[in-house]
Design a protein around this motif. Structure first.
Motif, PDB file in Angstrom:
ATOM      1  N   PRO A  32       0.827  -1.223   0.000  1.00  0.00           N
ATOM      2  CA  PRO A  32       0.000   0.000   0.000  1.00  0.00           C
ATOM      3  C   PRO A  32       0.857   1.266   0.000  1.00  0.00           C
ATOM      4  CG  PRO A  32      -0.826  -1.584   1.613  1.00  0.00           C
ATOM      5  CD  PRO A  32       0.480  -2.121   1.116  1.00  0.00           C
ATOM      6  N   GLN A  33       0.550   2.150  -0.931  1.00  0.00           N
ATOM      7  CA  GLN A  33       1.323   3.392  -1.038  1.00  0.00           C
ATOM      8  C   GLN A  33       1.193   4.242   0.221  1.00  0.00           C
ATOM      9  OE1 GLN A  33       3.342   4.442  -3.643  1.00  0.00           O
ATOM     10  NE2 GLN A  33       3.076   2.400  -4.523  1.00  0.00           N
ATOM     11  N   CYS A  34       0.082   4.077   0.930  1.00  0.00           N
ATOM     12  CA  CYS A  34      -0.152   4.930   2.101  1.00  0.00           C
ATOM     13  C   CYS A  34       0.804   4.639   3.243  1.00  0.00           C
ATOM     14  CB  CYS A  34      -1.586   4.784   2.578  1.00  0.00           C
ATOM     15  SG  CYS A  34      -2.052   3.079   2.980  1.00  0.00           S
ATOM     16  N   ILE A  35       1.526   3.489   3.189  1.00  0.00           N
ATOM     17  CA  ILE A  35       2.486   3.187   4.254  1.00  0.00           C
ATOM     18  C   ILE A  35       3.556   4.267   4.336  1.00  0.00           C
ATOM     19  CG2 ILE A  35       4.419   1.617   4.759  1.00  0.00           C
ATOM     20  CD1 ILE A  35       2.583  -0.693   4.421  1.00  0.00           C
ATOM     21  N   ALA A  36       3.801   4.917   3.202  1.00  0.00           N
ATOM     22  CA  ALA A  36       4.808   5.991   3.196  1.00  0.00           C
ATOM     23  C   ALA A  36       4.383   7.168   4.066  1.00  0.00           C
ATOM     24  CB  ALA A  36       5.057   6.471   1.769  1.00  0.00           C
ATOM     25  N   ASN A  37       3.101   7.254   4.395  1.00  0.00           N
ATOM     26  CA  ASN A  37       2.616   8.382   5.193  1.00  0.00           C
ATOM     27  C   ASN A  37       2.633   8.100   6.693  1.00  0.00           C
ATOM     28  OD1 ASN A  37       2.024   9.725   2.758  1.00  0.00           O
ATOM     29  ND2 ASN A  37       0.018   8.714   2.632  1.00  0.00           N
ATOM     30  N   SER A  38       3.026   6.882   7.100  1.00  0.00           N
ATOM     31  CA  SER A  38       3.041   6.536   8.522  1.00  0.00           C
ATOM     32  C   SER A  38       4.068   7.390   9.258  1.00  0.00           C
ATOM     33  CB  SER A  38       3.369   5.057   8.698  1.00  0.00           C
ATOM     34  OG  SER A  38       2.414   4.251   8.047  1.00  0.00           O
ATOM     35  N   PRO A  39       3.646   8.190  10.204  1.00  0.00           N
ATOM     36  CA  PRO A  39       4.577   9.138  10.844  1.00  0.00           C
ATOM     37  C   PRO A  39       5.510   8.506  11.871  1.00  0.00           C
ATOM     38  CG  PRO A  39       2.406   9.351  11.812  1.00  0.00           C
ATOM     39  CD  PRO A  39       2.261   8.371  10.689  1.00  0.00           C
ATOM     40  N   ASN A  40       5.216   7.280  12.335  1.00  0.00           N
ATOM     41  CA  ASN A  40       6.022   6.662  13.385  1.00  0.00           C
ATOM     42  C   ASN A  40       6.863   5.491  12.906  1.00  0.00           C
ATOM     43  OD1 ASN A  40       4.762   8.284  15.528  1.00  0.00           O
ATOM     44  ND2 ASN A  40       2.948   7.045  15.103  1.00  0.00           N
TER      45      ASN A  40
ATOM     46  N   THR B  59      14.158   9.071  -0.611  1.00  0.00           N
ATOM     47  CA  THR B  59      13.708   9.682   0.654  1.00  0.00           C
ATOM     48  C   THR B  59      13.916   8.774   1.863  1.00  0.00           C
ATOM     49  OG1 THR B  59      11.501   8.822   0.138  1.00  0.00           O
ATOM     50  CG2 THR B  59      11.972  11.100  -0.469  1.00  0.00           C
ATOM     51  N   LEU B  60      14.523   7.587   1.670  1.00  0.00           N
ATOM     52  CA  LEU B  60      14.607   6.608   2.760  1.00  0.00           C
ATOM     53  C   LEU B  60      15.286   7.168   3.998  1.00  0.00           C
ATOM     54  CD1 LEU B  60      15.485   3.305   0.835  1.00  0.00           C
ATOM     55  CD2 LEU B  60      13.285   3.978   1.824  1.00  0.00           C
ATOM     56  N   CYS B  61      16.249   8.068   3.808  1.00  0.00           N
ATOM     57  CA  CYS B  61      17.021   8.574   4.955  1.00  0.00           C
ATOM     58  C   CYS B  61      16.743  10.051   5.211  1.00  0.00           C
ATOM     59  CB  CYS B  61      18.518   8.349   4.716  1.00  0.00           C
ATOM     60  SG  CYS B  61      19.551   8.598   6.175  1.00  0.00           S
ATOM     61  N   ASP B  62      15.556  10.503   4.848  1.00  0.00           N
ATOM     62  CA  ASP B  62      15.248  11.927   5.024  1.00  0.00           C
ATOM     63  C   ASP B  62      15.286  12.356   6.478  1.00  0.00           C
ATOM     64  OD1 ASP B  62      15.021  12.312   2.346  1.00  0.00           O
ATOM     65  OD2 ASP B  62      12.958  13.076   2.378  1.00  0.00           O
ATOM     66  N   HIS B  63      15.026  11.424   7.404  1.00  0.00           N
ATOM     67  CA  HIS B  63      15.069  11.769   8.836  1.00  0.00           C
ATOM     68  C   HIS B  63      16.439  11.501   9.448  1.00  0.00           C
ATOM     69  CE1 HIS B  63      10.740  12.576   9.972  1.00  0.00           C
ATOM     70  NE2 HIS B  63      10.640  12.200   8.712  1.00  0.00           N
ATOM     71  N   GLY B  64      17.379  11.011   8.635  1.00  0.00           N
ATOM     72  CA  GLY B  64      18.745  10.813   9.116  1.00  0.00           C
ATOM     73  C   GLY B  64      18.908   9.710  10.127  1.00  0.00           C
ATOM     74  N   GLU B  65      17.998   8.712  10.149  1.00  0.00           N
ATOM     75  CA  GLU B  65      18.080   7.639  11.139  1.00  0.00           C
ATOM     76  C   GLU B  65      18.247   6.258  10.517  1.00  0.00           C
ATOM     77  OE1 GLU B  65      15.108   7.715  14.160  1.00  0.00           O
ATOM     78  OE2 GLU B  65      15.013   9.907  14.244  1.00  0.00           O
ATOM     79  N   LEU B  66      18.285   6.138   9.194  1.00  0.00           N
ATOM     80  CA  LEU B  66      18.337   4.837   8.526  1.00  0.00           C
ATOM     81  C   LEU B  66      19.651   4.117   8.859  1.00  0.00           C
ATOM     82  CD1 LEU B  66      16.761   3.013   6.537  1.00  0.00           C
ATOM     83  CD2 LEU B  66      18.160   3.994   4.707  1.00  0.00           C
TER      84      LEU B  66
ATOM     85  N   ASN C 202       7.845   8.403  -1.649  1.00  0.00           N
ATOM     86  CA  ASN C 202       8.104   9.177  -0.422  1.00  0.00           C
ATOM     87  C   ASN C 202       8.309   8.304   0.809  1.00  0.00           C
ATOM     88  OD1 ASN C 202       7.854  11.629  -1.813  1.00  0.00           O
ATOM     89  ND2 ASN C 202       5.628  11.641  -1.519  1.00  0.00           N
ATOM     90  N   LEU C 203       8.618   6.985   0.629  1.00  0.00           N
ATOM     91  CA  LEU C 203       8.874   6.130   1.778  1.00  0.00           C
ATOM     92  C   LEU C 203      10.061   6.690   2.567  1.00  0.00           C
ATOM     93  CD1 LEU C 203       8.144   3.523   3.287  1.00  0.00           C
ATOM     94  CD2 LEU C 203       9.781   2.301   1.835  1.00  0.00           C
ATOM     95  N   GLY C 204       9.824   7.025   3.807  1.00  0.00           N
ATOM     96  CA  GLY C 204      10.868   7.614   4.639  1.00  0.00           C
ATOM     97  C   GLY C 204      10.759   9.117   4.767  1.00  0.00           C
ATOM     98  N   LYS C 205       9.982   9.732   3.894  1.00  0.00           N
ATOM     99  CA  LYS C 205       9.863  11.196   3.948  1.00  0.00           C
ATOM    100  C   LYS C 205       9.165  11.657   5.223  1.00  0.00           C
ATOM    101  CE  LYS C 205       8.401  15.154   1.138  1.00  0.00           C
ATOM    102  NZ  LYS C 205       9.767  15.688   0.995  1.00  0.00           N
ATOM    103  N   PHE C 206       8.165  10.886   5.640  1.00  0.00           N
ATOM    104  CA  PHE C 206       7.416  11.254   6.843  1.00  0.00           C
ATOM    105  C   PHE C 206       7.676  10.302   8.006  1.00  0.00           C
ATOM    106  CE2 PHE C 206       4.863  12.310   3.036  1.00  0.00           C
ATOM    107  CZ  PHE C 206       4.936  13.692   3.113  1.00  0.00           C
ATOM    108  N   SER C 207       8.558   9.329   7.798  1.00  0.00           N
ATOM    109  CA  SER C 207       8.793   8.287   8.807  1.00  0.00           C
ATOM    110  C   SER C 207      10.260   8.279   9.220  1.00  0.00           C
ATOM    111  CB  SER C 207       8.434   6.905   8.258  1.00  0.00           C
ATOM    112  OG  SER C 207       7.177   6.914   7.617  1.00  0.00           O
ATOM    113  N   PRO C 208      10.542   8.131  10.519  1.00  0.00           N
ATOM    114  CA  PRO C 208      11.938   8.040  10.985  1.00  0.00           C
ATOM    115  C   PRO C 208      12.504   6.635  10.781  1.00  0.00           C
ATOM    116  CG  PRO C 208      10.459   7.906  12.852  1.00  0.00           C
ATOM    117  CD  PRO C 208       9.576   8.101  11.648  1.00  0.00           C
TER     118      PRO C 208
END
Length: 973
Positions: A325-333, A375-382, A351-357
């Motif tokens: 599901p594409q919506c998994i990319a929107n999971s904030p946690n 976008t996988l490492c957009d939060h810098g935690e991958l 956008n997988l990772g754009k909104f998720s750490p």
């Protein structure tokens, strides 16, 4: 004993004179008696003195109104001894005891029930044995009982159903048997019931557990559960943790779980659930972690998961299909997405990772395609990206090259192409970089110098060009380098000799040229070397014969010339291939064996006593015979003169030997020295040669010889660094220091050591059956003589040796190099643990400067973090169990070095035990027992150190198996 009584009498007289409350004086006396009854190697109880008020002692808390002790907390204090129930229960107002993470041993006596005011009792992670006390439930107000990670055995007693106010009961990781009892459902006050990792009899979850309506935590992992989840569990409306992994639960995941709206952790991995995820998952509004991996689940992943605040989704090794599901990319946690080995198709969500750490994305062995999201490492935690065996295309996103949190990158077996970002090559924290079976091009960047933690560099089957940069030599932690089937050119850089941890070097099928670097003996951990199908020239270095652990050597299809080094005879090569070069001269005698019949083809100048080679004929003409004769006579005269001068010098300057005995000896140093003949060499390793010496008294000993002068000469010539001599001296000193102190029937006996100014000797008891490794894997393997009773005896022997080192020695020892080659067998196949050259005293988890151990046996956390504790030995022991039961080597050279643990788990899962066990082992009568030992081996090799049982626990489990099936005539004691 008399001295202790005298001290207590003096203490009592002193205490009675103090101007304090009498009850407190009695408490101080009892606590001081507790101090005297336990071992305290780290002096944690140093503040417990007569000059200090008990309420000020370490770990003691007092009630300020009653001035009375109400809490004792000495967790992780490294104290040892029996649990002093009779002493502690004298403290009338004691409400809390926490002695977790110590070495408290013995049984838990029924006297514990005298502690009538206890609310909290924590004895987890100790060495307690025997049955659970029947009368624990007689402590009327007990609310917290934690006995995790001990060695309690037998069934849970029926009296445990009588607790009146107990809120938490944890019996995890013990040896409890019988079925999980229904009467635990009577403790309706429970909010946490934890019974995981116990060898219960196979049985279902008691439906009565649905009556525990106050439960917030229910953990039944690895409890031999069978059948379906009972619908009665749907009544547990307060449940937050439902954890039942590693069982054999079946059927579909029932719909009642969707009504457990407070569940945050739903872990049902490693079972036999089938069907689809139940409809209504979005009702579990608190769900944070969904782990249902390794089942037989099918269908698509429902969109409704996107409406949950999920942090971790683990669905690997099922049969899910379709697009994610594409919506998994929107999971904030969402921080972990694990979908390994399913049949997912299509592109990864945009956008997988754009909104998720995101920290871990594990999506290997699927049918994903398209590009890897930038976008996988957009939060810098991958930290981990494992996407091997898909159909991803395009280039590696440049953003991954700047992702400083990365630790593991696995992108093998895809359709990726282009240059690898410089930041990926030189990432300072990445330990594993796998790019094999793609279409990457360009060269290995010089920025690789910055990859200081890189342990595995896997590049085979790509289109890499250019030379291997000198900077490769800065990767001091590199264990495996496979760059085969590329277009690499130039010579091997000399800096590669700096890779002291390198165990696997495979660069076959490239365009490499030049000579093999001199000084290859510095790669002492190298076990596999493959440089076939290149353009290498020059001679094979003599030093290659000193690589003591080398067992795979392929230099075929090159332009190497000259003679084959005689030192190759010293190696225990599982595979050797020098075919299609320009080698000449006579084949060394020890290599003229049928196992090497195809190892020397295509070398017309080579001759020897092997069917595939021409016979070496003497073509010397008669006119040269006189010259050869004259030279021979001259050589003989020269040798005789040299010997006479040497004997004359030796008589004037005899070598002084110092013999240090550790047992009563029936021989002297001269007998040992006379036996150090090359004909008596029975082995050689990184620390020296080993000789078999027969003594005049009829005994036989094994002698390990370390020669300082040879090392000194190499230092002076620049061939090795001074550190090598220091390392050799360190190994000698460590072995003497360790073996001179310890005594155990399963640890090789060190009779004595002999030292001189230029040589050191260690004299051991002789083991007629050699090492377990040779017996299982050598060219002259005799694995068929190892029937099951012998293999069981070997496992128990090594386990008891390690348990002695870890638990009985003060201070305890860590061996750090447990492997089959260091397990010796006497005439009766009694196992003896040997080679303590890298053993260390264990003083808590700490870092070391270099990795000790051998490829395939090193615990994963040890290789990357250099954190040392007894769990590293336990992992290596688990590998030995798997090696002994499967007959396979720890690393499979025929399958790209596949790890034995991974192979065993995968084969068990896909094909069953019959495809795992050694074909030389007749297991028809013992299969059930063998599988139990196999399970112990898998527990010891758990990737998480905390999940590995202690060696004391392992010995207990093995002994229970023995009581069940070993007959007296097996003579295994």
């Amino acid at each position: 004993m008399a001295l202790v009584l005298l001290l207590l009498l003096l203490l009592l007289c002193f205490v009675l004179t103090l101007p304090t409350n009498f009850s407190l004086n009695q408490e101080g006396l009892s606590l001081y008696q507790f101090k005297l009854s336990v071992q305290d190697p780290h002096s944690v109880l140093s503040s417990w003195s007569l000059h200090n008020h008990p309420c000020n002692w370490t770990g003691i808390k007092c009630d300020p109104q009653k001035i009375s002790v109400h809490s004792l907390n000495l967790s992780n204090a490294n104290i040892a001894g029996l649990f002093p129930s009779s002493i502690l229960c004298r403290l009338a107002n004691l409400t809390s005891i926490d002695l977790s993470q110590n070495s408290i041993c013995g049984t838990l006596s029924s006297e514990i029930s005298l502690c009538q005011n206890l609310l909290h009792l924590d004895l987890s992670q100790n060495l307690l044995t025997g049955p659970l006390p029947l009368n624990l439930s007689q402590i009327p107000n007990l609310r917290y009982l934690n006995l995790t990670a001990n060695n309690f055995s037998g069934q849970i007693p029926p009296t445990f159903g009588h607790f009146q106010k107990l809120e938490k009961l944890s019996l995890k990781n013990n040896l409890l048997s019988g079925k999980i009892p229904t009467f635990l459902a009577n403790i309706t006050t429970l909010n946490a019931l934890i019974l995981s990792i116990n060898p219960f009899l196979p049985g279902p979850i008691p439906p009565a557990f649905g009556n525990l309506t106050n439960l917030e935590t229910l953990q039944l992992t690895q409890c031999n559960l069978i059948g379906k989840l009972p619908n009665s569990l749907g009544k547990l409306k307060k449940l937050e943790k439902l954890i039942m992994m590693h069982n054999n639960l079946n059927g579909s995941i029932p719909s009642f779980v969707t009504k457990l709206t407070r569940v945050r952790w739903l872990w049902l991995s490693n079972n036999s659930f089938s069907g689809k995820l139940p409809h209504g998952m979005s009702n579990i509004t608190a769900l944070r972690e969904l782990h249902v991996s390794k089942n037989n689940l099918t269908g698509t992943v429902p969109d409704e998961l996107c409406r949950l605040p999920l942090e971790s989704i683990k669905l690997p090794e099922n049969d899910f299909e379709g697009e994610l599901p594409q919506c998994i990319a929107n999971s904030p946690n969402l921080y972990e997405l694990s979908l390994f080995r399913n049949r997912f198709t299509g592109n990864l969500p945009k956008n997988l990772g754009k909104f998720s750490p995101l920290r871990r994305v594990i999506i290997g062995v699927n049918e994903f395609q398209g590009e890897i999201p930038a976008t996988l490492c957009d939060h810098g935690e991958l930290e981990e990206l494992s996407a091997s065996r898909n159909s991803f295309s395009g280039e590696i996103p440049a953003t991954l090259g700047t992702c400083q949190s990365l630790r593991v990158v696995r992108l093998g077996f895809n359709r990726l192409y282009g240059d690898v970002p410089a930041g990926i090559w030189g990432h300072p924290h990445v330990s594993v970089l796998e790019l094999q079976e793609n279409s990457f091009s360009g060269s290995i960047s010089r920025t690789i110098a910055g990859a200081g933690k890189l342990s595995e560099l896997i590049l085979w089957n790509n289109k890499f060009t250019g030379t291997i940069p000198d900077e490769i030599g800065r990767l001091r932690n590199l264990v495996k380098f496979n760059g085969s089937n590329n277009k690499l050119s130039g010579s091997l850089p000399n800096s590669i000799l700096n890779l002291g941890q390198l165990a696997w070097l495979d660069l076959h099928s490239n365009n490499l040229s030049g000579e093999l670097p001199k000084g290859i003996q510095s790669l002492q951990k190298l076990s596999s070397l493959n440089l076939a199908h290149n353009e290498l020239r020059g001679q094979i270095p003599d030093e290659i014969g000193s690589l003591s652990v080398l067992n795979f050597l392929d230099l075929s299809y090159n332009q190497l010339s000259g003679k084959i080094p005689t030192g190759l005879q010293n190696l225990k090569l599982h595979e050797l291939n020098l075919s299609y070069n320009q080698l000449s001269g006579q084949l060394p005698l020890q290599l003229a064996k049928d196992i090497y019949s195809t190892s020397f083809l295509g070398n017309p100048g080579l001759c020897g006593d092997l069917r595939s080679l021409r016979y070496c004929r003497d073509k010397t003409s008669s006119k040269h015979i006189w010259l050869i004769g004259a030279i021979s006579v001259f050589a003989i005269l020269f040798v005789l003169t040299s010997v006479m001068l040497f004997l004359k010098y030796r008589k004037k300057n005899p070598t002084k030997w110092t013999l240090t005995p550790f047992h009563k000896l029936g021989f002297n140093a001269s007998e040992i020295l006379e036996g150090l003949d090359e004909d008596n060499v029975i082995g050689s390793g990184s620390s020296g040669k080993v000789y078999k010496v027969e003594l005049t008294n009829g005994e036989t000993v094994a002698v390990k010889r370390l020669i300082r002068n040879e090392v000194k000469k190499e230092i002076e010539s620049g061939e090795v660094e001074n550190g090598d001599e220091v390392l050799q001296d360190s190994a000698f000193d460590a072995e003497v220091e360790t073996l001179s102190k310890i005594r155990h029937k399963n640890i090789v006996r060190l009779w004595c050591c002999c030292t001189s100014s230029d040589c050191k000797l260690l004299v051991y008891e002789y083991m007629p059956n050699g090492s377990l490794g040779d017996l299982l894997h050598s060219r002259n393997s005799r694995a068929e003589v190892l029937d099951w009773p012998k293999r069981y005896k070997i496992v128990v022997g090594v386990a008891e040796a390690l348990a002695y080192l870890h638990h009985d020695c003060v201070p305890p020892f860590i061996h750090r190099d447990v492997k089959s080659n260091n397990i010796l067998l006497d005439v009766d196949f009694v196992a003896k643990l040997a080679d303590f050259g890298v053993a260390k005293i264990f003083e808590g988890t700490k870092s070391v400067s270099v990795v000790a151990g051998s490829l395939g046996y090193i615990a994963p956390e040890y290789a990357y973090t250099l954190r040392v504790n007894e769990k590293s030995d336990i992992y290596s022991f688990g590998i030995v169990i798997l090696e002994l039961l499967t007959g396979k080597r720890p690393v499979d050279h025929e399958n790209e070095g596949e790890n034995l643990v991974k192979w065993a788990c995968k084969t068990l899962d896909q094909k069953g035990e019959d495809h795992v066990l050694d074909p030389n082992l007749d297991y028809s009568c013992f299969k059930q027992e063998i599988c139990k030992v196999l399970n112990i081996g898998l527990r010891c090799t758990d990737s998480l150190p905390i999940n590995r049982p202690s060696m004391a626990t392992v010995v207990k489990m093995l002994q229970e198996i023995k009581h069940k099936f070993i007959s007296p005539e097996s003579n295994l004691n």
